[in-house]
Write a protein that holds these residues in place. Structure first.
Motif, PDB file in Angstrom:
ATOM      1  N   UNK A   1      78.548 -10.521 -38.984  1.00 25.21           N
ATOM      2  CA  UNK A   1      78.709  -9.063 -39.095  1.00 25.21           C
ATOM      3  C   UNK A   1      78.866  -8.635 -40.556  1.00 25.21           C
ATOM      4  N   UNK A   2      78.978  -9.619 -41.461  1.00 25.74           N
ATOM      5  CA  UNK A   2      79.132  -9.288 -42.879  1.00 25.74           C
ATOM      6  C   UNK A   2      80.580  -9.053 -43.274  1.00 25.74           C
ATOM      7  N   UNK A   3      81.508  -9.176 -42.308  1.00 21.23           N
ATOM      8  CA  UNK A   3      82.914  -8.942 -42.636  1.00 21.23           C
ATOM      9  C   UNK A   3      83.453 -10.046 -43.561  1.00 21.23           C
ATOM     10  N   UNK A   4      82.933 -11.272 -43.380  1.00 20.82           N
ATOM     11  CA  UNK A   4      83.338 -12.381 -44.257  1.00 20.82           C
ATOM     12  C   UNK A   4      82.092 -12.909 -44.964  1.00 20.82           C
ATOM     13  N   UNK A   5      82.236 -13.169 -46.248  1.00 20.11           N
ATOM     14  CA  UNK A   5      81.103 -13.728 -46.998  1.00 20.11           C
ATOM     15  C   UNK A   5      81.407 -15.201 -47.297  1.00 20.11           C
ATOM     16  N   UNK A   6      80.426 -16.052 -47.082  1.00 24.51           N
ATOM     17  CA  UNK A   6      80.601 -17.466 -47.443  1.00 24.51           C
ATOM     18  C   UNK A   6      79.443 -17.870 -48.347  1.00 24.51           C
ATOM     19  N   UNK A   7      79.645 -18.979 -49.021  1.00 18.24           N
ATOM     20  CA  UNK A   7      78.631 -19.429 -49.972  1.00 18.24           C
ATOM     21  C   UNK A   7      77.285 -19.675 -49.284  1.00 18.24           C
ATOM     22  N   UNK A   8      76.220 -19.239 -49.950  1.00 19.25           N
ATOM     23  CA  UNK A   8      74.886 -19.461 -49.395  1.00 19.25           C
ATOM     24  C   UNK A   8      74.600 -20.968 -49.349  1.00 19.25           C
ATOM     25  N   UNK A   9      74.023 -21.426 -48.261  1.00 11.78           N
ATOM     26  CA  UNK A   9      73.719 -22.850 -48.138  1.00 11.78           C
ATOM     27  C   UNK A   9      74.890 -23.670 -47.612  1.00 11.78           C
ATOM     28  N   UNK A  10      76.071 -23.049 -47.486  1.00 12.14           N
ATOM     29  CA  UNK A  10      77.210 -23.797 -46.935  1.00 12.14           C
ATOM     30  C   UNK A  10      76.968 -24.015 -45.438  1.00 12.14           C
ATOM     31  N   UNK A  11      77.675 -24.990 -44.866  1.00 14.89           N
ATOM     32  CA  UNK A  11      77.472 -25.286 -43.439  1.00 14.89           C
ATOM     33  C   UNK A  11      77.791 -24.062 -42.587  1.00 14.89           C
ATOM     34  N   UNK A  12      78.831 -23.333 -42.949  1.00 10.86           N
ATOM     35  CA  UNK A  12      79.178 -22.153 -42.138  1.00 10.86           C
ATOM     36  C   UNK A  12      78.011 -21.162 -42.134  1.00 10.86           C
ATOM     37  N   UNK A  13      77.426 -20.958 -43.301  1.00  7.64           N
ATOM     38  CA  UNK A  13      76.323 -20.001 -43.372  1.00  7.64           C
ATOM     39  C   UNK A  13      75.111 -20.521 -42.593  1.00  7.64           C
TER      40      UNK A  13
END
Ligand code: HEM
Length: 409
Positions: free
Chosen positions: A197-209
């Motif tokens: 939803x864009x509420x949390x930003x995580x590093x691009x390429x990270x496993x979460x992303x």
């Protein structure tokens, strides 16, 4: 041959169950019943090849619910076949098998270990298993892009350990594992929703992303609960490297002659150490699935829908593959090229295309780096119970390996 119910034998003998059955019957493939259903236990490079052929063994509708509810999670990559498996697996391979990614995880983890040492030396003693699980859980969670505060790490480590510890028992450990899984899946599901939803930003390429954005073979994004399951499937097994650190401690106490060589930091010996720890000590007992059709292996009939189990512990101690298999000898791996179907603590064959563990290089790299650090630490091992009971799955030294740390290195 009549197939006898073996569930109780499995519970009472653990890792020794299938090797004992093979010895007792004099057969390479043993046909039994587990939970009332036919099952066949097999072992050896040919058996491994056989098991990884989808015409012989399928994973969907094969993994027992108690194992999914604790160890793997529902809808996990472990339970898929064919195209669905291929596409989901490619995601794990891209995340876990890149050299730069592995190096950055090792760097984070060794930094966390080094940062923990001064505190260890201030205490009267530490339990190596517990400390290693915290170092690993905190590092891998942050590496995947999951935000965790320092004070949250011990609970996270405890939950990840519980999921592994409780998959093969029906007692309190099992229910602890289910509760831990429920808690962590809900937590990571919410993170996936927030990232989407864009509420949390995580590093691009990270496993979460990557897991949040991944599309399965059917073109659909993973349901948030399955995305949570797959994130646990990175954090949980990396935390489980703590088992191999406790085993490394056990081996250093039992066979101190290896310590100086390990401490020298020779990368070839450190890697050989990691392979021997994974071969020698009992951890994942077997892998398996169901037979989609009637089949046969080594003269043993495999009925349609029977469970086929590859005995990992048995194969890692098969004298046809390993000279003096019950001796702990890291140098056996110094000049040996390891065949892809031989050493199977994390499965066999090609992890890019089959179900073999995609975290094997990470595991070897982490054990090598941390075992060198462990061997360089100044410690003494007090009197303690280091028994490793083979009937307990997963096994570990009873004391967890208690050490009195005197100083860093
Ligand atoms: C699969 C063992 C570490 C992620 C497996 C399998 C085994 C295994 C036996 C099943 C292979 C099969 O069914 O054919 C271990 C052990 C580890 C370890 C003993 C040491 C602690 C890791 C790490 C990761 C990981 C560090 C991730 C960072 C996975 C995944 C699968 C898997 C995602 C499923 C692969 C598939 O179904 O295609 N592991 N593993 N494992 N492992 Fe590991």
């Amino acid at each position: 041959m009549p197939r006898l119910e073996n569930s109780l034998k499995l519970l009472s003998k653990g890792y020794a169950w299938l090797p004992d059955e093979r010895r007792r019957t004099g057969r390479d493939a043993v046909g039994v019943r587990l939970g009332g259903k036919p099952a066949v236990g097999i072992e050896g490079p040919e058996a491994a090849r056989f098991l990884y052929d989808e015409d012989h063994v399928r994973r969907s509708h094969a993994i027992p619910e108690p194992v999914q509810g604790t160890l793997f999670g529902k809808g996990a990559v472990h339970t898929l076949d064919g195209e669905m498996h291929r596409v989901r697996k490619a995601m794990f391979v891209a995340l876990l098998m890149r050299e730069d990614g592995i190096a950055s995880l090792v760097e984070r983890t060794t930094a966390a270990w080094d940062a923990a040492v001064p505190e260890w030396s201030r205490r009267s003693e530490i339990v190596l298993f517990d400390e290693a699980s915290r170092v690993l859980a905190g590092s891998v969670a942050r590496w995947t892009g999951v935000p965790v505060r320092d004070e949250e790490v011990p609970d996270l480590a405890r939950d990840m350990v519980a999921m592994v510890d409780g998959f093969a028992t029906g007692g309190p450990r099992h229910f602890r594992a289910r509760r831990a899984r429920g808690r962590r899946e809900r937590w990571l599901q919410q993170l996936v929703r927030d990232v989407r939803s864009g509420r949390t930003r995580v590093e691009e390429g990270s496993a979460v992303e990557v897991v949040s954005q991944h599309r399965d073979a059917d073109g659909a994004q993973l349901p948030a609960d399955v995305a949570g399951v797959e994130l646990v499937n990175i954090i949980r097994p990396t935390t489980a490297v703590a088992w191999f650190m406790a085993f490394s401690g056990h081996a250093l106490i039992r066979w101190p002659g290896n310590r100086e060589r390990l401490a020298s930091g020779d990368p070839a010996f450190a890697e050989a150490w990691a392979h021997e720890v994974r071969r020698f000590y009992p951890f994942a007992p077997f892998i398996g699935g169901r037979s989609p059709q009637r089949n046969e292996f080594a003269g043993e009939e495999i009925p349609e829908n029977a469970m086929v189990l590859l005995d990992l512990y048995g194969q890692n101690h098969d004298p046809a593959l390993w000279d003096t298999p019950y001796a702990f000898r890291p140098d056996r791996f110094l000049d040996r090229k390891i065949g892809e179907w031989e050493l199977v603590p994390q499965g066999g064959g090609d992890p890019r295309t089959n179900h073999r563990c995609p975290g094997e290089q990470i595991t070897v790299a982490l054990i090598s780096a941390l075992a060198v650090r462990l061997s360089r630490l100044e410690w003494e091992a007090p009197e303690q119970d280091l028994t490793i009971a083979l009937h307990r799955i997963p096994a570990r030294p009873r004391s967890g390996v208690r050490l009195r740390v005197r100083g860093g290195a």
